[in-house]
Design an enzyme around this catalytic site. Structure first.
Site, PDB file in Angstrom:
ATOM      1  N   HIS A  55      40.926  53.111  26.962  1.00 48.71           N
ATOM      2  CA  HIS A  55      40.220  52.592  28.133  1.00 48.71           C
ATOM      3  C   HIS A  55      39.872  53.698  29.120  1.00 48.71           C
ATOM      4  O   HIS A  55      38.805  53.676  29.728  1.00 48.71           O
ATOM      5  CB  HIS A  55      41.091  51.535  28.820  1.00 48.71           C
ATOM      6  CG  HIS A  55      40.421  50.850  29.967  1.00 48.71           C
ATOM      7  ND1 HIS A  55      39.474  49.858  29.791  1.00 48.71           N
ATOM      8  CD2 HIS A  55      40.547  51.004  31.296  1.00 48.71           C
ATOM      9  CE1 HIS A  55      39.057  49.430  30.969  1.00 48.71           C
ATOM     10  NE2 HIS A  55      39.694  50.112  31.894  1.00 48.71           N
ATOM     11  N   HIS A 104      33.918  46.006  31.128  1.00 51.68           N
ATOM     12  CA  HIS A 104      35.279  45.481  31.272  1.00 51.68           C
ATOM     13  C   HIS A 104      35.397  44.271  30.359  1.00 51.68           C
ATOM     14  O   HIS A 104      35.619  43.149  30.799  1.00 51.68           O
ATOM     15  CB  HIS A 104      35.560  45.110  32.731  1.00 51.68           C
ATOM     16  CG  HIS A 104      36.617  45.968  33.346  1.00 51.68           C
ATOM     17  ND1 HIS A 104      37.593  45.472  34.163  1.00 51.68           N
ATOM     18  CD2 HIS A 104      36.859  47.307  33.258  1.00 51.68           C
ATOM     19  CE1 HIS A 104      38.391  46.451  34.560  1.00 51.68           C
ATOM     20  NE2 HIS A 104      37.957  47.579  34.019  1.00 51.68           N
TER      21      HIS A 104
END
Length: 280
Positions: A55, A104
């Site tokens: 991430h 996201h």
């Protein structure tokens, strides 16, 4: 409980640590020890696991992403490009615009409202990090079939999260796109984009030099999600262990926040920091 200090880490080289549970490979753990010259403390291990996560570091895709910089044609209008917190383009008369888009996806699937809201927060942060004033947000969304029950669960939370965070900061949502397809069932795409405006002379880069620089931290208190934040929700572990304790909290920097950040560049007279996710 004994604090895991640097001195203790140096004296307990063989202490087993949960690096695998934090998403690090044996090779990555070995590299951390080689870099530090000792095993990491518990806090250092947690921070490495976050910053080296997919991430945060794009470790599996950055070899491909680098090609955008290598193959892009040279342009005097590009003031900041690949490798910076956001792209900055000269628009004339001493002004520039800066853009940043961030996905996201899995966080928004697990916790739609908070996942989407913090996606907006992340791109606003990166616009501010370039020294610009955010002026608007946009979004591009992809969901599974419109009539699917899971789409009905995810979509309202994503929409409310995007609008909520932008409204708290006084940023209008000036556009976007929405599409439904079976291929996005269980894996929605939530892409948020922020636009900022700045003068050339206000451009900041993620670099700090010299000793004695001040560090200013502000933001919400760290919640049950710990230092991992969205990187936990984006990890493979969250797919099997269920939803972690994500605290429902609004932005800790409402409308005066962006103005305070931009004025801080000229008021603090300190080296350019690398902005992180809002936490204290």
């Amino acid at each position: 409980m004994t604090a895991d200090t640097v001195a203790r880490a140096a004296a307990t080289a063989g202490l087993a640590q949960p690096y695998a549970e934090l998403g690090l490979t044996p090779a990555e753990y070995d590299r951390i020890q080689e870099t530090l010259g000792r095993r990491p403390t518990s806090a250092e291990l947690a921070l490495y696991s976050v910053m080296w996560s997919e991430h945060c570091s794009y470790k599996s895709s950055k070899v491909h992403l680098r090609q955008f910089a290598d193959k892009a044609p040279a342009s005097a209008a590009l003031l900041a490009g690949i490798g910076h917190n956001a792209g900055v383009v000269d628009i004339g008369q001493g002004y520039a615009v800066t853009f940043k888009i961030e996905s996201h996806n899995h966080p928004s699937y697990v916790e739609p409202h908070q996942g989407a809201a913090t996606g907006v927060g992340g791109i606003v942060r990166d616009i501010l990090a370039m020294g610009a004033r955010p002026v608007a947000v946009l979004d591009a969304l992809r969901f599974g079939p419109a009539a699917a029950p899971d789409t009905g669960r995810v979509l309202p939370g994503v929409v409310s999260g995007i609008s909520f965070y932008g409204n708290c900061l006084g940023l209008p949502n000036i556009g976007g796109e929405l599409d439904f397809d079976a291929c996005y069932a269980g894996n929605p795409l939530v892409n948020a984009l922020c636009v900022g405006v700045m003068r050339h002379g206000d451009l900041q880069v993620a670099a700090a030099r010299g000793l004695g620089n001040q560090v200013i931290l502000f933001g919400s208190a760290t919640g049950p999600d710990g230092v991992g934040g969205a990187s936990v929700l984006a990890s493979a572990a969250s797919r099997t262990s269920g939803r972690p304790g994500w605290p429902a909290r609004p932005p800790s920097w409402p409308r005066p926040g962006p103005a305070a950040c931009t004025s801080g560049w000229t008021q603090c007279h300190c080296a350019t920091p690398r902005w992180g996710r809002p936490r204290s």
